[in-house]
Design an enzyme around this catalytic site. Structure first.
Site, PDB file in Angstrom:
ATOM      1  N   HIS A 196      27.234 -40.901  -7.725  1.00  0.00           N
ATOM      2  CA  HIS A 196      26.578 -41.837  -8.636  1.00  0.00           C
ATOM      3  C   HIS A 196      26.612 -41.329 -10.067  1.00  0.00           C
ATOM      4  O   HIS A 196      25.805 -41.746 -10.899  1.00  0.00           O
ATOM      5  CB  HIS A 196      25.149 -42.103  -8.159  1.00  0.00           C
ATOM      6  CG  HIS A 196      25.115 -42.782  -6.823  1.00  0.00           C
ATOM      7  ND1 HIS A 196      25.480 -44.100  -6.630  1.00  0.00           N
ATOM      8  CD2 HIS A 196      24.829 -42.300  -5.586  1.00  0.00           C
ATOM      9  CE1 HIS A 196      25.394 -44.406  -5.346  1.00  0.00           C
ATOM     10  NE2 HIS A 196      25.002 -43.312  -4.693  1.00  0.00           N
TER      11      HIS A 196
ATOM     12  N   ASN B  12      -1.647   1.853   5.924  1.00  0.00           N
ATOM     13  CA  ASN B  12      -0.754   0.784   5.457  1.00  0.00           C
ATOM     14  C   ASN B  12      -0.492  -0.131   6.637  1.00  0.00           C
ATOM     15  O   ASN B  12      -0.321   0.351   7.758  1.00  0.00           O
ATOM     16  CB  ASN B  12       0.605   1.338   5.017  1.00  0.00           C
ATOM     17  CG  ASN B  12       0.521   2.067   3.704  1.00  0.00           C
ATOM     18  OD1 ASN B  12      -0.547   2.158   3.111  1.00  0.00           O
ATOM     19  ND2 ASN B  12       1.649   2.584   3.251  1.00  0.00           N
ATOM     20  N   GLY B  13      -0.399  -1.430   6.378  1.00  0.00           N
ATOM     21  CA  GLY B  13      -0.066  -2.356   7.461  1.00  0.00           C
ATOM     22  C   GLY B  13      -1.225  -3.274   7.783  1.00  0.00           C
ATOM     23  O   GLY B  13      -2.160  -3.426   6.997  1.00  0.00           O
TER      24      GLY B  13
ATOM     25  N   GLU C 257      16.741 -24.138  -4.714  1.00  0.00           N
ATOM     26  CA  GLU C 257      16.348 -22.742  -4.874  1.00  0.00           C
ATOM     27  C   GLU C 257      17.580 -21.859  -5.098  1.00  0.00           C
ATOM     28  O   GLU C 257      17.575 -20.956  -5.941  1.00  0.00           O
ATOM     29  CB  GLU C 257      15.551 -22.272  -3.642  1.00  0.00           C
ATOM     30  CG  GLU C 257      15.216 -20.796  -3.592  1.00  0.00           C
ATOM     31  CD  GLU C 257      14.458 -20.278  -4.817  1.00  0.00           C
ATOM     32  OE1 GLU C 257      13.994 -21.072  -5.644  1.00  0.00           O
ATOM     33  OE2 GLU C 257      14.375 -19.037  -4.944  1.00  0.00           O
TER      34      GLU C 257
ATOM     35  N   LYS D  31      18.237 -19.525  -8.349  1.00  0.00           N
ATOM     36  CA  LYS D  31      18.478 -18.075  -8.205  1.00  0.00           C
ATOM     37  C   LYS D  31      19.732 -17.684  -8.966  1.00  0.00           C
ATOM     38  O   LYS D  31      19.761 -16.700  -9.695  1.00  0.00           O
ATOM     39  CB  LYS D  31      18.610 -17.752  -6.715  1.00  0.00           C
ATOM     40  CG  LYS D  31      18.060 -16.493  -6.236  1.00  0.00           C
ATOM     41  CD  LYS D  31      16.563 -16.401  -6.042  1.00  0.00           C
ATOM     42  CE  LYS D  31      15.702 -16.887  -7.144  1.00  0.00           C
ATOM     43  NZ  LYS D  31      14.316 -17.084  -6.856  1.00  0.00           N
TER      44      LYS D  31
ATOM     45  N   ARG E  60       5.147   0.175  -6.873  1.00  0.00           N
ATOM     46  CA  ARG E  60       5.135  -0.725  -5.723  1.00  0.00           C
ATOM     47  C   ARG E  60       4.097  -1.834  -5.857  1.00  0.00           C
ATOM     48  O   ARG E  60       4.096  -2.789  -5.089  1.00  0.00           O
ATOM     49  CB  ARG E  60       4.830   0.069  -4.446  1.00  0.00           C
ATOM     50  CG  ARG E  60       5.921   1.019  -4.050  1.00  0.00           C
ATOM     51  CD  ARG E  60       5.408   2.090  -3.120  1.00  0.00           C
ATOM     52  NE  ARG E  60       4.767   1.554  -1.938  1.00  0.00           N
ATOM     53  CZ  ARG E  60       5.417   1.137  -0.858  1.00  0.00           C
ATOM     54  NH1 ARG E  60       6.711   1.223  -0.819  1.00  0.00           N
ATOM     55  NH2 ARG E  60       4.768   0.663   0.171  1.00  0.00           N
TER      56      ARG E  60
ATOM     57  N   TRP F 264      -2.854  -2.526  -1.618  1.00  0.00           N
ATOM     58  CA  TRP F 264      -2.476  -3.910  -1.954  1.00  0.00           C
ATOM     59  C   TRP F 264      -3.198  -4.740  -0.911  1.00  0.00           C
ATOM     60  O   TRP F 264      -2.880  -4.677   0.277  1.00  0.00           O
ATOM     61  CB  TRP F 264      -0.940  -4.045  -1.872  1.00  0.00           C
ATOM     62  CG  TRP F 264      -0.448  -5.451  -1.846  1.00  0.00           C
ATOM     63  CD1 TRP F 264      -0.207  -6.212  -0.742  1.00  0.00           C
ATOM     64  CD2 TRP F 264      -0.108  -6.268  -2.974  1.00  0.00           C
ATOM     65  NE1 TRP F 264       0.252  -7.440  -1.119  1.00  0.00           N
ATOM     66  CE2 TRP F 264       0.328  -7.508  -2.462  1.00  0.00           C
ATOM     67  CE3 TRP F 264      -0.126  -6.075  -4.351  1.00  0.00           C
ATOM     68  CZ2 TRP F 264       0.748  -8.539  -3.291  1.00  0.00           C
ATOM     69  CZ3 TRP F 264       0.292  -7.114  -5.171  1.00  0.00           C
ATOM     70  CH2 TRP F 264       0.718  -8.319  -4.651  1.00  0.00           C
TER      71      TRP F 264
ATOM     72  N   CYS G 247       0.823  -1.207   0.000  1.00  0.00           N
ATOM     73  CA  CYS G 247       0.000   0.000   0.000  1.00  0.00           C
ATOM     74  C   CYS G 247       0.858   1.258   0.000  1.00  0.00           C
ATOM     75  O   CYS G 247       2.003   1.247   0.452  1.00  0.00           O
ATOM     76  CB  CYS G 247      -0.867   0.037   1.248  1.00  0.00           C
ATOM     77  SG  CYS G 247      -1.905  -1.391   1.430  1.00  0.00           S
TER      78      CYS G 247
ATOM     79  N   GLU H  85      19.158 -18.001 -12.883  1.00  0.00           N
ATOM     80  CA  GLU H  85      18.246 -17.091 -13.576  1.00  0.00           C
ATOM     81  C   GLU H  85      18.770 -15.667 -13.663  1.00  0.00           C
ATOM     82  O   GLU H  85      18.438 -14.950 -14.596  1.00  0.00           O
ATOM     83  CB  GLU H  85      16.836 -17.131 -12.974  1.00  0.00           C
ATOM     84  CG  GLU H  85      16.686 -16.543 -11.604  1.00  0.00           C
ATOM     85  CD  GLU H  85      15.261 -16.607 -11.077  1.00  0.00           C
ATOM     86  OE1 GLU H  85      14.313 -16.391 -11.827  1.00  0.00           O
ATOM     87  OE2 GLU H  85      15.108 -16.866  -9.863  1.00  0.00           O
TER      88      GLU H  85
ATOM     89  N   LYS I 295       7.779 -12.155 -14.905  1.00  0.00           N
ATOM     90  CA  LYS I 295       7.426 -12.282 -13.485  1.00  0.00           C
ATOM     91  C   LYS I 295       6.293 -13.280 -13.288  1.00  0.00           C
ATOM     92  O   LYS I 295       6.303 -14.075 -12.378  1.00  0.00           O
ATOM     93  CB  LYS I 295       7.028 -10.907 -12.928  1.00  0.00           C
ATOM     94  CG  LYS I 295       6.701 -10.913 -11.444  1.00  0.00           C
ATOM     95  CD  LYS I 295       7.932 -11.225 -10.607  1.00  0.00           C
ATOM     96  CE  LYS I 295       7.634 -11.382  -9.133  1.00  0.00           C
ATOM     97  NZ  LYS I 295       8.715 -12.079  -8.425  1.00  0.00           N
TER      98      LYS I 295
HETATM   99  O1  M6R Z   1       3.820 -16.676  -9.143  1.00  0.00           O
HETATM  100  P1  M6R Z   1       4.291 -18.078  -8.930  1.00  0.00           P
HETATM  101  O2  M6R Z   1       4.873 -18.286  -7.575  1.00  0.00           O
HETATM  102  O3  M6R Z   1       3.255 -19.105  -9.239  1.00  0.00           O
HETATM  103  O4  M6R Z   1       5.462 -18.266  -9.974  1.00  0.00           O
HETATM  104  C1  M6R Z   1       6.055 -19.507 -10.175  1.00  0.00           C
HETATM  105  C2  M6R Z   1       7.384 -19.354 -10.853  1.00  0.00           C
HETATM  106  O5  M6R Z   1       7.223 -18.844 -12.133  1.00  0.00           O
HETATM  107  C3  M6R Z   1       8.306 -18.437 -10.050  1.00  0.00           C
HETATM  108  O6  M6R Z   1       8.448 -18.914  -8.750  1.00  0.00           O
HETATM  109  C4  M6R Z   1       9.702 -18.334 -10.687  1.00  0.00           C
HETATM  110  O7  M6R Z   1      10.327 -19.579 -10.667  1.00  0.00           O
HETATM  111  C5  M6R Z   1      10.498 -17.295  -9.928  1.00  0.00           C
HETATM  112  N1  M6R Z   1      10.176 -15.995 -10.392  1.00  0.00           N
HETATM  113  C6  M6R Z   1      11.955 -17.491 -10.032  1.00  0.00           C
HETATM  114  O8  M6R Z   1      12.637 -16.627  -9.192  1.00  0.00           O
END
Ligand code: M6R
Length: 608
Positions: free
Chosen positions: A504, A100-101, A481, A485, A27, A74, A2, A488, A603
């Site tokens: 293996h 906000n909050g 993960e 990270k 935001r 938001w 927000c 990507e 995104k």
């Molecule tokens: O919005 P979602 O969590 O469903 O998105 C799933 C993936 O596309 C998302 O987690 C993607 O792997 C990340 N942006 C990577 O950092």
């Protein structure tokens, strides 16, 4: 997240508020609104959707006045809708509030206010504030605001405009940022610097427990107890872009640093005096929980990695068997679902096409579907039977950071919540878990202050072509993960391996200097992981280990050790994730990549 803007002065406020709100658009928000004191009294315009929709509404019915407050919302309580948009007003339309909050005790306050005859027009937590102020108003708006907030528990930044005293705006801050901009013959309120930067660079920054009373000619700062505060004005020399990122170079870095706050917000109102977990919004009854025979978790990408941790959490705390699937696979593998299956879909955006399709598939087979998502009003949130919202706030960088770690917190809460019904934890064990959980935000905050080692390590790996992440148990899930990270945003190829599995086959890829990041936070598995570290060291790997504080013996085997503050093993991923995110971040930055918008990625993935 927000956004708040407020104006009092000699100019027409409508456009100043609108322009301020537009500066907060980056935001993320789902609705917007303004309240302005006009000749006809206090008037509100608000609408779900983009600011342009509010603008259209204002073009049709403009508001003229010299004092006003505005908000981009938001959703945290109640779906995005016109009624839930801010500002909210009291029943007499004399007092309007933007907030906000999160107000933790809003349900209790709402009940009390309803008994006193106040009528609620929205599903928000915010509306209790406008009624409370109205309830306490006895000729002094500042006192009424002060009395109202003394009844409120939670995090808030609020701005209040009242018809009783239209020459004043009142602002209060408690654990949610708020600044007061100082102009000539006019003053401003902003939740963020961009909202007011066009008009002034001189600001007072409110601290928690402080309030400000603004007139067009001056600003008074005081504590909630009413003691006046003398404070130096702060001069902002940021440009707009820097201000949007709150001084950070990128949104990703900002979002990494927002994680302690996201943890607090995701826990907020869900822990009852350190003793039990309350999950309002999760309708699963104790009987239904006891009847569950299996749980499926379904998600994509980073959310899938969070679900892998969720599996361990739920299985350990409840002993209910959990399977985790990639959403793109789940719907085509004919999963065995029956009416005692709980399907948990995890999605930051709540709009990922594969996850949504998996949710629909599960419902068709009669499963009870719960969503863990960050976006109220998203498709996943609307279609699931139950929703557990993370409260990470909007995530702008493509690479997910605070949404992932807030999903972990959601799983911890859910695991404990289910364990309460199943009685798989006694009160002592539950209280101990809760105490550790509540320590995570400050532990993470401390970790994020010490970044030198990570920056040096990023230098070291930034010119590599391949690297490995290894770990066992929860460390393996987190390694996946960490690897995603790095890939990507840095475009360096990496693989996450269960530490015991390397030999293996893939051990053949380890050669002199190959970086191996060994996650070794799980103390029960430490000896085994150390053996695996020795295997790769013997083939020439350069090993960077991650361990819980105190496990200094790793220094004998690894080339470098990053320490994570001490917590229980189930919770280490929520801390260990930060150095791994930062390693990816700094590596990508050194390579000159656009960290917030990595190539080929979006995104939200709304196609199959
Ligand atoms: O919005 P979602 O969590 O469903 O998105 C799933 C993936 O596309 C998302 O987690 C993607 O792997 C990340 N942006 C990577 O950092």
């Amino acid at each position: 997240m927000c956004g708040i803007v407020g104006y009092i002065g000699k100019r027409d406020s409508q456009n100043i508020l609108l322009e301020g709100l537009k500066k907060l658009e980056y935001r993320g928000y789902d609705s917007a609104g303004v309240a302005i004191h006009t000749n006809a009294g206090l008037e509100l315009r608000k609408s779900k959707g983009r600011i342009s929709e509010l603008e259209t509404r204002l073009e049709a019915q403009p508001l003229a006045g010299f004092a006003g407050i505005g908000h981009t919302r938001w959703a945290t309580h109640g779906k995005p809708s016109d009624a839930n948009s801010h500002p909210h007003a009291d029943n007499d339309m004399k007092i309007s509030v933007v907030h906000n909050g999160i107000i933790e005790n809003h349900l209790q306050l709402k009940e009390e206010l309803e008994q006193l005859g106040y009528q609620f027009l929205s599903e928000t937590d915010t509306e209790v504030i406008s009624h409370l102020i109205s309830h306490h108003y006895e000729g002094n708006i500042t006192d009424a605001v002060r009395m109202a907030v003394s009844q409120v528990r939670g995090a808030y930044a609020i701005a209040v405009l009242s018809e009783h005293e239209p020459d004043k705006l009142v602002a209060v801050r408690s654990a949610s940022p708020l600044i007061i901009g100082v102009g000539e013959g006019e003053n401003f309120i902003g939740s963020d610097i961009p909202a007011i930067l066009e008009h002034t660079r001189d600001v007072y920054i409110l601290n928690d427990g402080e309030m400000a009373v603004l007139t067009k000619d001056g600003v008074e700062l005081m504590t909630l107890e009413g003691n006046f505060i003398a404070r130096e004005m702060f001069r902002i020399d940021w440009d707009l872009m820097t201000a949007e990122k709150n001084g950070y170079d990128t949104f990703m870095l900002k979002e990494i640093h927002e994680q302690p706050r996201a943890y607090l917000d995701t826990m907020r109102g869900r822990i009852d005096e350190g003793k039990s977990i309350l999950l309002t919004g999760v309708g699963l009854s104790a009987v239904e929980i006891r009847g569950l025979t299996q749980i499926h978790m379904v998600a994509c990408g980073t959310a899938y990695h969070a679900a892998l941790i969720g599996k361990t959490v739920i299985e350990r705390l409840t002993r209910i068997p959990v399977e985790v699937d990639l959403a793109s696979e789940y719907r085509y593998r004919m999963p065995v679902i029956h009416k005692n299956t709980l399907v948990i879909v995890v999605s930051q955006s709540g709009e990922t096409a594969d996850t949504l399709a998996a949710l629909r598939e599960a419902k068709q087979w009669g499963a009870h579907v719960m969503a863990i998502t960050n976006v109220i009003g998203s498709s996943v949130a609307r279609e699931a039977d139950d929703v557990l919202f993370t409260q990470a706030g909007p995530e702008i960088a493509v690479a997910s950071t605070k949404a992932y770690s807030s999903q972990l917190i959601a799983f911890y809460l859910l695991g404990m919540f289910m364990a309460q019904s199943l009685e798989t934890l006694d009160q002592k064990a539950l209280s101990e878990l809760i105490a550790n959980l509540e320590r995570l935000p400050s532990q993470l905050e401390d970790m994020l202050k010490d970044l030198d080692q990570i920056q040096l390590l990023a230098e070291l790996i930034s010119n590599q072509n391949h690297l490995f992440f290894i770990g066992r148990g929860l460390d393996y899930s987190l390694a996946m993960e960490a690897s995603l990270k790095l890939k990507e945003i840095s475009y360096i190829h990496s693989e996450a391996y269960a530490a015991g599995e390397l030999k293996h086959g893939s051990l053949a890829l380890i050669e002199e200097g190959t970086p191996v990041i060994a996650l070794a936070t799980q103390e029960l598995l430490m000896d085994k992981t150390v053996s695996n570290i020795k295997e790769v060291k013997a083939r020439g790997a350069y090993v960077i280990a991650l361990a819980m504080e105190g496990n200094t013996e790793l220094e004998k085997t690894a080339d470098q050790v990053i320490y994570v503050p001490r917590t229980i093993s189930l919770f280490t991923p929520a801390l260990a994730v930060a150095p791994l995110q930062l390693l990816a971040y700094y590596t990508a930055s050194i390579r000159g990549n656009d960290v917030d918008k990595p190539r080929n990625l979006a995104k939200s993935v709304t196609v199959e």
